[in-house]
Design an enzyme around this catalytic site. Structure first.
Site, PDB file in Angstrom:
ATOM      1  N   ALA A  10     -77.285 -59.455  38.170  1.00 34.29           N
ATOM      2  CA  ALA A  10     -76.568 -60.148  37.296  1.00 34.29           C
ATOM      3  C   ALA A  10     -75.650 -59.462  36.357  1.00 34.29           C
ATOM      4  O   ALA A  10     -76.002 -58.187  36.223  1.00 34.29           O
ATOM      5  CB  ALA A  10     -77.172 -61.566  36.629  1.00 34.29           C
ATOM      6  N   GLU A  86     -68.809 -51.508  40.873  1.00 37.13           N
ATOM      7  CA  GLU A  86     -67.924 -52.622  41.197  1.00 37.13           C
ATOM      8  C   GLU A  86     -67.755 -53.024  42.716  1.00 37.13           C
ATOM      9  O   GLU A  86     -66.627 -53.630  42.847  1.00 37.13           O
ATOM     10  CB  GLU A  86     -66.689 -52.653  40.263  1.00 37.13           C
ATOM     11  CG  GLU A  86     -66.904 -52.279  38.733  1.00 37.13           C
ATOM     12  CD  GLU A  86     -67.492 -53.499  38.020  1.00 37.13           C
ATOM     13  OE1 GLU A  86     -67.906 -54.489  38.713  1.00 37.13           O
ATOM     14  OE2 GLU A  86     -67.982 -53.293  36.878  1.00 37.13           O
TER      15      GLU A  86
END
EC number: 2.7.1.21
Length: 194
Positions: A10, A86
């Site tokens: 997360a 990412e």
């Protein structure tokens, strides 16, 4: 034998700190790595890997048209590892190309990113990494509002939770919070005491 790793967590679970640590550990032993990141992440500039604690490095940006297999295969040296930050913003073809780097070039690839978005749906890159990765590792953090493990990301606008909108919205701590399932469905406002 090289493997494809997907290390996910997360928001605020230390993914970028971990990738920078791995890069440092390889390079301290004179083992070159290739550091890459999504070209969609423009928070600190395109081609930058930046952690919330201030660590920052240049990286090769990956755009829609980037062929990462050709990019790595055409290097004048063989890196010891390819590190991707990412990775949730990658497309299916990027993930398959990273798998080819592992299988055909025998170079390990470690991809770091979010698994699910603020709508609690998988990102395309994460979906295909879950399917193609040899090893999965969850990087853990705690819920912003309690002591439970955070598994979801809650998006706030003007202090209120938002569950609809475009999947890709670049933001940091100011807009997204790591939360447990309970607080995803029954959130507090960000101004409420923890």
């Amino acid at each position: 034998m090289a493997q494809l790793f997907f290390k996910y967590g997360a928001m605020n679970s230390g993914k970028t700190i971990e990738i920078l640590k791995v890069a440092h550990n390889y390079e301290e032993q004179d083992k070159p790595v290739v550091l890459m990141t999504s070209g969609l992440d423009t928070r600190d500039g395109v081609g930058k890997v930046s952690s919330r604690i201030g660590l920052r490095r240049d990286a090769i940006p990956i755009f829609e048209e980037t062929n990462v297999f050709d990019l790595i295969n055409d290097l004048s040296y063989k890196p010891f590892c390819v590190l991707v930050d990412e990775c949730q913003f990658l497309n299916k073809h990027h993930v398959i190309e990273f798998a080819r780097i592992v299988d055909e070039l025998d170079i390990p690839v470690m991809a770091f990113g979010l698994k699910n978005d603020f709508r609690n749906e998988l990102f395309e890159g994460s979906k295909y990494l879950l399917l193609y990765a040899d090893k999965l590792e969850e990087l853990k953090t705690i819920c912003w509002f309690c002591h439970k493990k955070a598994t979801m990301n809650l998006h706030y606008i003007d202090g209120n939770p938002v569950y609809e909108g475009d999947q890709v919205q670049i933001g940091g701590n100011e807009a997204y919070y790591p939360v447990c399932r309970k607080h995803y469905f029954h959130p507090k406002t960000v101004n409420e005491e923890q």
